[in-house]
Motif scaffolding. Structure first.
Motif, PDB file in Angstrom:
ATOM      1  N   LEU A 156      22.089  68.989 -18.841  1.00  0.00           N
ATOM      2  CA  LEU A 156      21.954  67.830 -19.715  1.00  0.00           C
ATOM      3  C   LEU A 156      23.218  67.622 -20.542  1.00  0.00           C
ATOM      4  N   ILE A 157      23.779  68.714 -21.035  1.00  0.00           N
ATOM      5  CA  ILE A 157      25.020  68.626 -21.820  1.00  0.00           C
ATOM      6  C   ILE A 157      26.151  68.078 -20.952  1.00  0.00           C
ATOM      7  N   LEU A 158      26.269  68.567 -19.721  1.00  0.00           N
ATOM      8  CA  LEU A 158      27.317  68.103 -18.819  1.00  0.00           C
ATOM      9  C   LEU A 158      27.141  66.617 -18.505  1.00  0.00           C
ATOM     10  N   GLU A 159      25.897  66.195 -18.285  1.00  0.00           N
ATOM     11  CA  GLU A 159      25.630  64.775 -18.059  1.00  0.00           C
ATOM     12  C   GLU A 159      26.113  63.936 -19.234  1.00  0.00           C
ATOM     13  N   CYS A 160      25.766  64.355 -20.435  1.00  0.00           N
ATOM     14  CA  CYS A 160      26.166  63.629 -21.647  1.00  0.00           C
ATOM     15  C   CYS A 160      27.681  63.505 -21.739  1.00  0.00           C
ATOM     16  N   ILE A 161      28.376  64.598 -21.486  1.00  0.00           N
ATOM     17  CA  ILE A 161      29.843  64.600 -21.584  1.00  0.00           C
ATOM     18  C   ILE A 161      30.451  63.598 -20.608  1.00  0.00           C
ATOM     19  N   VAL A 162      29.974  63.615 -19.350  1.00  0.00           N
ATOM     20  CA  VAL A 162      30.516  62.703 -18.340  1.00  0.00           C
ATOM     21  C   VAL A 162      30.261  61.249 -18.727  1.00  0.00           C
ATOM     22  N   LEU A 163      29.060  60.935 -19.179  1.00  0.00           N
ATOM     23  CA  LEU A 163      28.722  59.558 -19.529  1.00  0.00           C
ATOM     24  C   LEU A 163      29.512  59.082 -20.752  1.00  0.00           C
ATOM     25  N   ILE A 164      29.709  59.956 -21.711  1.00  0.00           N
ATOM     26  CA  ILE A 164      30.505  59.587 -22.893  1.00  0.00           C
ATOM     27  C   ILE A 164      31.948  59.289 -22.492  1.00  0.00           C
ATOM     28  N   ILE A 165      32.510  60.112 -21.608  1.00  0.00           N
ATOM     29  CA  ILE A 165      33.880  59.887 -21.132  1.00  0.00           C
ATOM     30  C   ILE A 165      33.982  58.558 -20.391  1.00  0.00           C
ATOM     31  N   VAL A 166      32.991  58.262 -19.539  1.00  0.00           N
ATOM     32  CA  VAL A 166      32.991  56.995 -18.801  1.00  0.00           C
ATOM     33  C   VAL A 166      33.005  55.807 -19.759  1.00  0.00           C
ATOM     34  N   GLY A 167      32.301  55.922 -20.878  1.00  0.00           N
ATOM     35  CA  GLY A 167      32.267  54.844 -21.857  1.00  0.00           C
ATOM     36  C   GLY A 167      33.622  54.559 -22.483  1.00  0.00           C
ATOM     37  N   PHE A 168      34.496  55.550 -22.494  1.00  0.00           N
ATOM     38  CA  PHE A 168      35.833  55.375 -23.058  1.00  0.00           C
ATOM     39  C   PHE A 168      36.814  54.755 -22.056  1.00  0.00           C
ATOM     40  N   LEU A 169      36.451  54.719 -20.784  1.00  0.00           N
ATOM     41  CA  LEU A 169      37.359  54.204 -19.770  1.00  0.00           C
ATOM     42  C   LEU A 169      37.504  52.690 -19.898  1.00  0.00           C
ATOM     43  N   PRO A 170      38.715  52.175 -19.843  1.00  0.00           N
ATOM     44  CA  PRO A 170      38.915  50.720 -19.938  1.00  0.00           C
ATOM     45  C   PRO A 170      38.431  50.006 -18.687  1.00  0.00           C
ATOM     46  N   THR A 171      38.252  48.706 -18.796  1.00  0.00           N
ATOM     47  CA  THR A 171      37.764  47.922 -17.665  1.00  0.00           C
ATOM     48  C   THR A 171      38.763  47.893 -16.518  1.00  0.00           C
ATOM     49  N   SER A 172      40.023  48.218 -16.818  1.00  0.00           N
ATOM     50  CA  SER A 172      41.053  48.224 -15.779  1.00  0.00           C
ATOM     51  C   SER A 172      40.929  49.411 -14.833  1.00  0.00           C
ATOM     52  N   VAL A 173      40.147  50.418 -15.223  1.00  0.00           N
ATOM     53  CA  VAL A 173      39.947  51.585 -14.354  1.00  0.00           C
ATOM     54  C   VAL A 173      39.201  51.151 -13.097  1.00  0.00           C
ATOM     55  N   PRO A 174      39.664  51.566 -11.927  1.00  0.00           N
ATOM     56  CA  PRO A 174      39.000  51.166 -10.675  1.00  0.00           C
ATOM     57  C   PRO A 174      37.518  51.525 -10.665  1.00  0.00           C
ATOM     58  N   ASN A 175      36.732  50.649 -10.051  1.00  0.00           N
ATOM     59  CA  ASN A 175      35.285  50.867  -9.990  1.00  0.00           C
ATOM     60  C   ASN A 175      34.920  52.202  -9.363  1.00  0.00           C
ATOM     61  N   ILE A 176      35.729  52.635  -8.388  1.00  0.00           N
ATOM     62  CA  ILE A 176      35.392  53.853  -7.650  1.00  0.00           C
ATOM     63  C   ILE A 176      35.339  55.066  -8.567  1.00  0.00           C
ATOM     64  N   ILE A 177      36.144  55.089  -9.620  1.00  0.00           N
ATOM     65  CA  ILE A 177      36.149  56.224 -10.548  1.00  0.00           C
ATOM     66  C   ILE A 177      34.835  56.280 -11.324  1.00  0.00           C
ATOM     67  N   VAL A 178      34.383  55.118 -11.782  1.00  0.00           N
ATOM     68  CA  VAL A 178      33.135  55.058 -12.554  1.00  0.00           C
ATOM     69  C   VAL A 178      31.936  55.369 -11.668  1.00  0.00           C
ATOM     70  N   THR A 179      31.870  54.736 -10.505  1.00  0.00           N
ATOM     71  CA  THR A 179      30.718  54.950  -9.624  1.00  0.00           C
ATOM     72  C   THR A 179      30.664  56.390  -9.113  1.00  0.00           C
ATOM     73  N   THR A 180      31.834  56.984  -8.887  1.00  0.00           N
ATOM     74  CA  THR A 180      31.869  58.385  -8.455  1.00  0.00           C
ATOM     75  C   THR A 180      31.371  59.304  -9.567  1.00  0.00           C
ATOM     76  N   SER A 181      31.781  59.025 -10.798  1.00  0.00           N
ATOM     77  CA  SER A 181      31.324  59.832 -11.942  1.00  0.00           C
ATOM     78  C   SER A 181      29.819  59.744 -12.102  1.00  0.00           C
ATOM     79  N   ILE A 182      29.280  58.544 -11.957  1.00  0.00           N
ATOM     80  CA  ILE A 182      27.837  58.356 -12.128  1.00  0.00           C
ATOM     81  C   ILE A 182      27.077  58.959 -10.949  1.00  0.00           C
ATOM     82  N   SER A 183      27.652  58.925  -9.763  1.00  0.00           N
ATOM     83  CA  SER A 183      27.030  59.605  -8.617  1.00  0.00           C
ATOM     84  C   SER A 183      26.900  61.096  -8.884  1.00  0.00           C
TER      85      SER A 183
END
Length: 235
Positions: A101-128
């Motif tokens: 659960l802690i690891l999930e939280c960390i990944v999701l918080i980091i994704v929220g900091f990513l700018p919209t210019s970051v390629p979609n594949i990085i976000v979708t891979t993180s959420i996968s």
């Protein structure tokens, strides 16, 4: 006479309340990626496999490669969820499910900091990766298997339970139908919440799902404490 305030429940790994929170996260993430990342459902890998095959069969090799990273991330998530169960690591981590659960939280918080210019594949891979961690670690509702990031199997189980409850008057089937209906409803609510917040707040809306996980983290076996107590001999 003033009624006593009921204490906040401590959630076990197979409780319906924890499953409902995780179901909300699953629905939220699907809505989030669909709206903010060009109609992609990052939780379900079936679509990625099909799209990989379709593009490969039509000769679109460059396009087909886009679906490989989420699949790899999903596999890695399963492996991580298994590695943390190794006895020596479990001794260090105390609760491997809490660590997930802690690891999930960390990944999701980091994704929220990513700018919209970051390629979609990085976000979708993180959420996968997050999705894989969650469904590999939390997959039991009482004694029944369930999925907190996809709802097809849950809907099938709820329908079968409803049929058994109606035709056989099975009390167990009634409980199963009720609990799986709660999970399905939670997934739906999470998707609605994800749609609204992502539309209003954009990429940072993913922090809402992190907050839900933090609530689950706080309540998960809170009666057992958060620090392993070591026994010492009396002097």
């Amino acid at each position: 006479m003033i009624d006593k305030i009921k204490p906040i429940p401590s959630l076990s790994s197979n409780s319906v309340f924890l499953a409902a929170l995780l179901g909300m996260v699953g629905g939220f993430l699907d809505a989030y990626t669909f709206i903010s990342r060009d109609g992609v459902f990052a939780n379900a890998q079936t679509g990625n496999i099909v799209l990989f095959a379709v593009n490969a069969a039509t000769g679109e090799w460059a396009e087909s490669l886009h679906y490989i990273p989420p699949l790899i991330a999903f596999v890695l998530g399963v492996l991580v969820s298994e590695i943390v169960k190794i006895p020596s690591l479990r001794e260090i981590l105390y609760s491997y499910r809490r660590s997930i659960l802690i690891l999930e939280c960390i990944v999701l918080i980091i994704v929220g900091f990513l700018p919209t210019s970051v390629p979609n594949i990085i976000v979708t891979t993180s959420i996968s990766f997050v999705s894989s961690l969650q469904i590999s670690t939390f997959n039991k509702l009482d004694k029944w298997a369930y999925n907190s990031t996809m709802t097809t199997g849950n809907l099938r189980t709820a329908t079968q339970a409803a049929y058994a409850a109606f035709t056989k008057q099975s009390q167990e089937a009634k409980i199963q139908f009720k609990e799986f209906s709660i999970i399905i409803g939670s997934f739906l609510f999470g998707a609605l919440l994800g749609t609204f917040t992502t539309t209003q707040f954009g990429n940072k809306a993913i922090w809402v799902s992190a907050i839900i996980l933090i609530v689950a983290l706080v309540l998960y076996h809170k009666d057992k404490g958060y620090i392993r107590k070591r026994c010492t001999d009396n002097l």
